[in-house]
Structure formats: structure tokens, C-alpha cells
Scaffold this motif. Structure first.
Motif, short mmCIF file in Angstrom:
data_model
loop_
_atom_site.label_atom_id
_atom_site.label_comp_id
_atom_site.label_asym_id
_atom_site.label_seq_id
_atom_site.Cartn_x
_atom_site.Cartn_y
_atom_site.Cartn_z
N SER A 33 0.83 -1.21 0.00
CA SER A 33 0.00 0.00 0.00
C SER A 33 0.87 1.26 0.00
O SER A 33 0.64 2.19 -0.77
CB SER A 33 -0.92 0.01 1.23
OG SER A 33 -1.77 -1.10 1.24
N ALA A 34 1.86 1.27 0.91
CA ALA A 34 2.72 2.44 1.03
C ALA A 34 3.53 2.69 -0.24
O ALA A 34 3.65 3.83 -0.72
CB ALA A 34 3.66 2.28 2.23
N LEU A 35 4.07 1.62 -0.81
CA LEU A 35 4.91 1.79 -2.00
C LEU A 35 4.09 2.08 -3.25
O LEU A 35 4.54 2.82 -4.14
CB LEU A 35 5.76 0.54 -2.21
CG LEU A 35 6.93 0.38 -1.24
CD1 LEU A 35 7.55 -1.01 -1.35
CD2 LEU A 35 7.99 1.46 -1.50
N ALA A 36 2.88 1.53 -3.35
CA ALA A 36 2.03 1.86 -4.49
C ALA A 36 1.68 3.34 -4.49
O ALA A 36 1.82 4.04 -5.52
CB ALA A 36 0.75 1.02 -4.45
N LEU A 37 1.23 3.84 -3.35
CA LEU A 37 0.91 5.27 -3.25
C LEU A 37 2.17 6.11 -3.42
O LEU A 37 2.15 7.14 -4.11
CB LEU A 37 0.26 5.56 -1.90
CG LEU A 37 -1.18 5.08 -1.72
CD1 LEU A 37 -1.59 5.14 -0.27
CD2 LEU A 37 -2.12 5.91 -2.58
#
Length: 320
Positions: A33-37
Motif C-alpha cells: 500500500s505504502a509503495l504503491a501510493l
């Protein structure tokens, strides 16, 4: 939920500096989630840092998700970010030492899907019905109008496939999202092999010891203990996989993998066969999670931790 997603997207769209924090001992959903955003925001021109408080290094199986090198050590994270995004943390304590940023950031956004989450942050994108936090991250990305490229798709797919146990617990919307991510460039075979189906041969010895220590109690509680020596010897991927091996026992109602992380400190993963709400058990012991999968950390001896699990599991704690 629509309003929260719109508010989160608006805050991120105007931000020049964003720090995205995954929970301690990050899994594919939190880090994905963090890396996608973070990847999408970096490509929009924002300054981006992605971090987690512990352990010191990213799990080996998750390292390839960081295609742009956005991960930074917690000591290097901005002390007062313009926007802080908490990803997949069921409560502020799950952010570890980086939870301090909730008090110093100009704006805080929380993305999570745990039913035990009490709610925190200025903007709360919280949906216990979502199969994974990456589902919510995807909704924010769509609201942002961010392109869904292969790097972003891999991060989202990693969280989706692991949190749904290979789509075993996925609903129709999750399957549609999975198809969209594959079309965008996520490679299911490569990702699932790295994330779920790869262990070094040396691990089989450690797994054997964990299985030898397994005990099935008359109540249906199946538990094993992984001593500190093995926790330090093997990758977190191996240690965390034990509970999923144990959960295949047809006699077990609740499975507990009791992992020693310090001399008198234990990290416990709980899984339910479906009749017991292990989130209620974990919450009673200071943790949280989902009805089918939850966890907590506790001080004491091995027997004291097991006694606490038994005491927190009355016969009427049934899964919804």
C-alpha cells in the motif's frame, strides 16, 4: 467512505512532501500500500519517503516492490512531514517509534481495513469490509487519477494476493481488481512464488522443530512455540509461515504461533477455522486484527502467554 477517499486524494494531490509509514514487521499489504501510493506520488513530483519502524531491514521477499528506492531508515524520516500516511496499521501503536509523526505531521491520513481499528488520523479511510488495505490504496489512486503502471500494480497485487490467501477469501470485486492489476503488468506467478512459495531448504529443519512442538488441546487450540534462536536464525518470511502450516489441521479451531522476540517478549499470530473471532481474543490481549486472523505482543513466559490466550477465549467468542 467515498468522502474519506476524496479527502485523502485531495490532501495527497496538493502535497509536496509525503511520508508513508507501514506497520512494524511489515507484510505485503502494509508495504505494498505504502509503495504503491509512494510510487504514484513520486511520479507526480512529490517528495516521498516510505518507512517502517522495525525491523532494521525490509523482508527479502518484499524488497523488489521498492522499484524507485523510496524506502528510508526510520532515523532518516522527516520529523514533521507535510502529509503522513499510515498504511495497514490497526492502531497507532502498530507504527512503533514512527507513531510520533502522528503528532508532528501537518496532515495525517490513515488507510486500514482492520475491524479492531479505533480510528485515528485527520482523514480516516477505514473499511473493514475491504479484503486488504491495498484495495483502499487503489481507490485513492483512482481518485487521484494516477496511472496504474506495472510498478504500482505489482505492489497492489502483492498485498491483495497475500491478504486473501491466494484469493481464497476474496470477493468478486477483489477478483476484478486482481485482473486489472495483471493487465497493468503484475505477474501473478512470479509474485506469488516470491511472496508465498519460496523458502530455503535449511528452513525445513526449523519448520520440523516447530511442528514437533505443536500441541492440540481438547478445546481445539493448536499452538506451537518458536524460540528466539530460531527467530533470529531464519527470515521473517519463514517464521511467519508457520501459522499457515498449522492452520491446515482439521481438528484445530484456533491456531497460535507463539514467537519469542526477546527473553520475555512474545509475538503471537492467531488464526481461526471460522467459529472463533480471534480479533476479539487479540484485542483482549492488547492486539487486534480480523475475525479470521489477528495477533498481539505480550510480555511473560511461554506458559503465561498460552494461559492468557486460553483465558481470553471464552466459549462464546464466535466469529461473525
Amino acid at each position: 467512505m467515498d468522502r474519506a477517499v476524496a479527502e485523502a486524494a485531495a490532501a495527497l494531490a496538493r502535497a509536496r512532501e509525503v511520508v508513508l509509514v507501514a506497520h512494524v514487521d511489515p507484510d505485503a499489504d502494509a508495504l505494498g500500500s505504502a509503495l504503491a501510493l509512494g510510487t504514484a506520488l513520486h511520479r507526480r513530483g512529490a517528495g516521498v519517503q516510505v518507512a517502517f519502524a522495525s525491523p532494521e531491514r525490509v523482508p527479502e521477499s518484499l524488497a523488489p516492490l521498492d522499484a524507485l528506492g523510496l524506502l528510508v531508515p526510520p532515523a532518516d524520516v522527516s520529523a514533521a512531514p507535510e502529509v503522513l500516511v499510515s498504511c495497514d496499521a490497526a492502531d497507532p501503536g502498530r507504527l512503533g517509534s514512527l507513531g510520533r509523526l502522528l503528532d508532528t505531521a501537518r496532515c495525517t491520513v490513515m488507510l486500514d481495513h482492520h475491524g479492531t481499528n479505533p480510528g485515528f488520523g485527520d482523514i480516516r479511510v477505514l473499511d473493514p469490509a475491504a479484503e486488504a488495505t491495498v484495495v483502499l490504496a487503489h481507490r485513492v489512486l483512482v481518485e487521484l487519477g494516477a496511472p496504474l503502471d506495472a510498478d504500482v500494480a505489482r505492489c497492489l497485487y502483492a498485498g491483495l494476493v497475500t491478504d486473501t490467501r491466494g484469493f481464497r477469501t476474496a470477493g468478486p470485486a477483489a477478483y476484478r481488481l486482481g485482473a486489472e492489476l495483471v493487465e497493468a503488468g503484475a505477474d501473478p506467478a512470479a509474485l506469488t512464488r516470491t511472496l508465498m512459495d519460496s523458502h530455503p531448504f535449511a528452513w525445513f529443519e526449523g519448520l520440523g522443530r516447530a511442528l514437533e512442538r505443536a500441541v492440540l488441546e481438547p478445546s481445539g487450540l493448536l499452538h506451537t512455540t518458536i524460540p528466539l534462536a530460531d527467530v533470529l536464525r531464519y527470515r521473517s518470511e519463514e517464521i511467519d509461515s508457520v501459522v499457515d502450516v498449522l492452520r491446515t489441521a482439521v481438528e484445530a479451531e484456533v491456531v497460535a504461533s507463539v514467537m519469542q522476540v526477546e527473553e520475555r517478549r512474545w509475538r503471537v499470530s492467531l488464526r481461526s477455522a471460522g467459529t472463533v473471532d480471534v480479533a476479539a481474543v487479540a484485542t483482549a490481549l492488547g492486539g487486534g486484527g480480523h475475525a479470521m486472523a489477528a495477533g498481539f505482543t505480550r510480555e511473560g513466559s511461554e506458559q503465561e502467554v498460552l494461559a492468557a490466550i486460553r483465558a481470553a477465549w471464552p466459549g462464546d467468542v464466535a466469529a461473525p
